[in-house]
Scaffold this active site. Structure first.
Site, PDB file in Angstrom:
ATOM      1  CE  LYS A   1       9.470  -5.900  -1.333  1.00 59.64           C
ATOM      2  NZ  LYS A   1      10.441  -4.858  -1.667  1.00 59.64           N
ATOM      3  N   GLY A   2       8.295  -9.262   4.559  1.00 58.77           N
ATOM      4  CA  GLY A   2       8.923  -9.657   5.810  1.00 58.77           C
ATOM      5  C   GLY A   2       8.744 -11.104   6.220  1.00 58.77           C
TER       6      GLY A   2
ATOM      7  CD  GLU B   1       2.328  -9.754   9.158  1.00 56.47           C
ATOM      8  OE1 GLU B   1       3.289  -9.897   8.369  1.00 56.47           O
ATOM      9  OE2 GLU B   1       1.416  -8.941   8.968  1.00 56.47           O
ATOM     10  CG  ASP B   2       7.003  -9.584   9.220  1.00 58.83           C
ATOM     11  OD1 ASP B   2       5.828  -9.252   9.495  1.00 58.83           O
ATOM     12  OD2 ASP B   2       7.805  -8.807   8.665  1.00 58.83           O
TER      13      ASP B   2
ATOM     14  CE  LYS C   1       8.585  -4.866  17.981  1.00 58.67           C
ATOM     15  NZ  LYS C   1       8.957  -3.541  17.442  1.00 58.67           N
TER      16      LYS C   1
ATOM     17  CB  VAL D   1      13.540  -7.060  15.820  1.00 54.85           C
ATOM     18  CG1 VAL D   1      13.697  -7.077  17.325  1.00 54.85           C
ATOM     19  CG2 VAL D   1      12.069  -7.142  15.442  1.00 54.85           C
TER      20      VAL D   1
ATOM     21  CG  ASP E   1      12.376  -3.866   5.896  1.00 54.62           C
ATOM     22  OD1 ASP E   1      12.450  -2.809   5.250  1.00 54.62           O
ATOM     23  OD2 ASP E   1      11.299  -4.274   6.399  1.00 54.62           O
TER      24      ASP E   1
END
Length: 181
Positions: free
Chosen positions: A45-46, A100-101, A132, A154, A160
């Site tokens: 979902k991100g 991708e988030d 990261k 974050v 989330d």
């Protein structure tokens, strides 16, 4: 200056910074895929906020699909990847861009890239809003990166904690008091 919730330490990346960077990434993809019709795959979902804004900024013809994977159980990584929703269409011969988030350890995305490669696409590229690299445990390098960040927890802009905070337009550093309870 924006007022922020006590749950957040500070804004890490503002909506304005996100918008500017997404336009730059979309322009680069438009150049790299000129004359092609890439398939953008949103990892739910991100990634949904990033995916939506990115595709609105793309000017070349493209298509989209969605996948959902999980390697988390009770907000900690299990190391085991579970497919929750697979693609609706085959990707044979297509130029695939995984959206991708955030790339953290890289385990889930590494698994996904191997899985999609076995389906014989023409190419596979990865675009991530956040990277990261200090947390990486597998060899994985995104092809397009929005922002490289330090090892901070974050939230916001699709990201989330326990399914909360996704709807905020900026990216915030979550206060330790929230997740170290």
């Amino acid at each position: 200056m924006k007022t922020i919730k006590p749950d957040f330490e500070r804004i890490l990346i503002s909506k304005e910074q996100l918008d500017k960077r997404i336009k730059e990434l979309a322009s680069q993809i438009d150049i790299d895929y000129a004359g092609k019709k890439p398939l953008f795959i949103c990892i739910l979902k991100g990634s949904i906020m990033f995916f939506t804004d990115l595709l609105r900024a793309i000017t070349i013809d493209c298509s989209m699909d969605f996948m959902s994977l999980s390697s988390y159980r009770n907000n900690t990584t299990s190391g085991e990847v579970k497919m929750i929703k697979d693609l609706d269409e085959p990707i044979v011969g297509k130029d695939v861009i995984i959206v991708e988030d955030i790339i953290d350890s890289g385990k889930t995305l590494s698994y996904l890239k191997r899985l999609l490669a076995s389906r014989n696409p023409n190419s596979i590229k990865i675009i991530t809003m956040l990277d990261k690299p200090d947390r990486r445990v597998v060899e994985l390098q995104p092809d397009y990166t929005g922002f490289v960040i330090e090892d901070e927890f974050v939230v916001g802009y699709g990201l989330d904690y326990a399914q909360d905070y996704r709807h905020y337009p900026d990216i915030y550093i979550l206060s330790r008091s929230v997740y170290e309870k």
